[in-house]
Enzyme design. Structure first.
Site, PDB file in Angstrom:
ATOM      1  N   SER A   1      99.149  11.172 -38.481  1.00 23.10           N
ATOM      2  CA  SER A   1      99.073  11.471 -39.913  1.00 23.10           C
ATOM      3  C   SER A   1      99.264  10.245 -40.787  1.00 23.10           C
ATOM      4  CB  SER A   1     100.077  12.565 -40.245  1.00 23.10           C
ATOM      5  OG  SER A   1      99.806  13.653 -39.414  1.00 23.10           O
TER       6      SER A   1
ATOM      7  N   ARG B   1      96.098   1.846 -43.094  1.00 19.34           N
ATOM      8  CA  ARG B   1      97.423   1.329 -43.471  1.00 19.34           C
ATOM      9  C   ARG B   1      98.473   2.331 -43.006  1.00 19.34           C
ATOM     10  NH1 ARG B   1      95.217   3.223 -48.107  1.00 19.34           N
ATOM     11  NH2 ARG B   1      96.196   5.128 -48.885  1.00 19.34           N
TER      12      ARG B   1
ATOM     13  N   ASP C   1      97.333  15.574 -39.999  1.00 18.98           N
ATOM     14  CA  ASP C   1      98.112  16.821 -40.037  1.00 18.98           C
ATOM     15  C   ASP C   1      97.569  17.830 -41.050  1.00 18.98           C
ATOM     16  OD1 ASP C   1      98.965  15.246 -42.178  1.00 18.98           O
ATOM     17  OD2 ASP C   1     101.111  15.466 -41.778  1.00 18.98           O
TER      18      ASP C   1
END
Ligand code: GLC
Length: 467
Positions: A77, A92, A130
């Protein structure tokens, strides 16, 4: 497996095909040192946890025929540039992770390499955010025939994924766009919005000195600015910053003792549960608030009722702001997809529906056939009563319902969170009270795990020509 919150989880899911499932899982807190380490340390730790789980729950797969692999859905996630169902390059880190050498790498390949080093019978079959898992899981478990439009997380971080028409995704249709492999047959795609990074330019988000102090001391200043005002990882730190200012400038806790190593002086030490305790305190003279300040902030000695009241006012403001901001992307997505139109079929997209086979792509359809073990024309089995998070929309007709799957500690446990979201939705002119009532929010418990399993199943079947 699920990486992306406070805990790392490995689970195996049995989909029963009637909107229900069973799940076996193991959960470990991710050591803080691994969150700021190197990719080898993190991914070898993850592979070891998988090994422990597989030995315990699937030892039969260690038998001689190693061709019989387990197909793993990897819920990761963080923002990735996803090029295929099991290939995605990390853009990132967020939520306090900071492992620079992983940036730009395919996280599925990093995991597979460590799994292979341990000789495990496991293939990384699908990479899942997620929010996408939550959307999938909710569309499998939600009651009735309504498709699910949006999967949203309000937990350690916040984000949402929704179903969008392909022709509206200009990023995909731009000439020369490097978008990887994807199936165009349904004309729709699930979009992970990464709304945690909305308005990084701070054009509209509220800003306070406490938010600014948090951002400056975070591992990623200037990004995830929406998330830093909304999600569980940050609310305690906003409170801590505000209390410190009151202490220094308004004599807060002047009759108490605070040791140098107390949580009040330690960055990131206050969990959102601290705010939850204080928010729900209705004891005389703020007894619970005072106890919580003593226990969780490390403030000993005398705390006055006025001081406790001041902290409670801060807590209430922080929680309410988080919830009202949370309503904004929910409202935006519902409006942008035309869901508030007069008839349900005026909407641009129907939403994801693992129950109505005419509306879903062939691969997803295969899930239902596979798990129900019967032809696709089988009658739809409706679920037990809705698992809504609170305020219900009982007067809304099934066809008018806008279904939203949610998960995460904040939406699940923060007192009054959904009510504040709903009140903010009512304040959006396009919604009003009537529009707000149409929104049905349901907790997709274990959504990341179940959704990843659903996607891994489809990926496996597609890769093996079974659909
Ligand atoms: C962060 C991540 C995002 C995830 C969200 C909720 O915002 O960047 O990918 O969905 O947290 O866990």
């Amino acid at each position: 497996m699920d990486l992306g919150g406070t805990n790392f989880r490995v689970c195996s899911v049995t989909l029963k095909g009637d909107t229900t499932f069973t799940i076996a899982q193991s959960k470990v807190a991710i050591p803080r040192s691994l969150m700021v380490s190197d990719s080898k340390s993190l991914f070898s730790f993850l592979a070891k946890q998988i090994a422990i789980f597989v030995e315990e729950h699937h030892s039969d797969h260690f038998a001689e025929d190693l061709g019989h692999h387990l197909h793993l859905g990897f819920t990761f996630s963080f923002p990735v540039d996803q090029k295929a169902v099991n290939k995605g390059f990390l853009i990132r880190w967020t939520k306090g992770f900071d492992i620079p050498d992983a940036i730009g790498k395919d996280v599925c390949a990093l995991l597979q390499a460590e799994i292979d080093l341990l000789g495990l019978p496991v293939t990384v079959a699908a990479l899942v955010n997620d929010t996408v898992g939550t959307l999938m899981a909710r569309s499998y478990t939600s009651p009735g025939k309504t498709g699910t439009l949006l999967g949203a997380i309000f937990g350690t971080g916040t984000n949402g994924a929704y179903v969008e028409r392909l022709d509206r995704l200009t990023k995909m249709t731009k000439p020369g766009a490097d978008v990887g492999e994807y199936d165009k047959s349904t004309g729709e795609m699930v979009v992970n919005t990464e709304w945690g990074s909305f308005d990084n330019a701070m054009k509209v988000l509220p800003d306070t000195p406490y938010d600014r102090a948090l951002d400056v001391n975070s591992v990623n200043p200037g990004v995830q600015m929406f998330e830093k005002r909304v999600s569980g990882m940050f609310l305690g730190e906003i409170l801590r910053n505000a209390v410190l200012v009151l202490k220094d400038n308004a004599n807060m806790f002047s009759t108490a003792t605070i040791k140098a190593d107390s949580p009040l002086y330690t960055a990131w030490s206050l969990d959102t549960s601290v705010l939850s305790y204080i928010e729900s305190d209705d004891t005389p003279n703020y007894l619970v608030t005072r106890e919580t300040i003593q226990r969780e902030m490390g403030v000993s000695g005398r705390i006055s009722a006025e001081e406790a009241e001041a902290v409670k006012i801060l807590v209430h403001a922080i929680g309410k702001r988080s919830a009202r901001l949370s309503a904004v992307p929910i409202a935006a997505i519902i409006i942008a997809t035309g869901k508030l139109g007069p008839k349900p079929d005026s909407a641009d997209v129907e939403g994801l529906n693992l129950k109505d086979l005419s509306l879903i792509e062939q691969g997803i359809a295969a899930i239902k056939t596979a798990v129900m073990g019967q032809p696709t024309a089988a009658p739809i089995v409706d679920a037990p009563p809705p698992a809504t998070t609170g305020a219900s929309s009982t007067t809304v007709e099934e066809g008018d319902t806008i279904d939203v799957g949610v998960d995460g500690s904040v939406v699940e446990f923060y007192p009054g969170f959904e009510e504040h979201v709903r009140s903010a939705l009512r304040d959006v002119p396009e919604f009003g009270a009537a529009g707000e009532k149409r929104v049905r929010m349901g907790i997709a418990k274990d959504g990341s795990g179940v959704g990843a399993a659903l996607i891994a199943l489809v990926a496996y079947k597609m890769a093996n020509g079974l659909v």
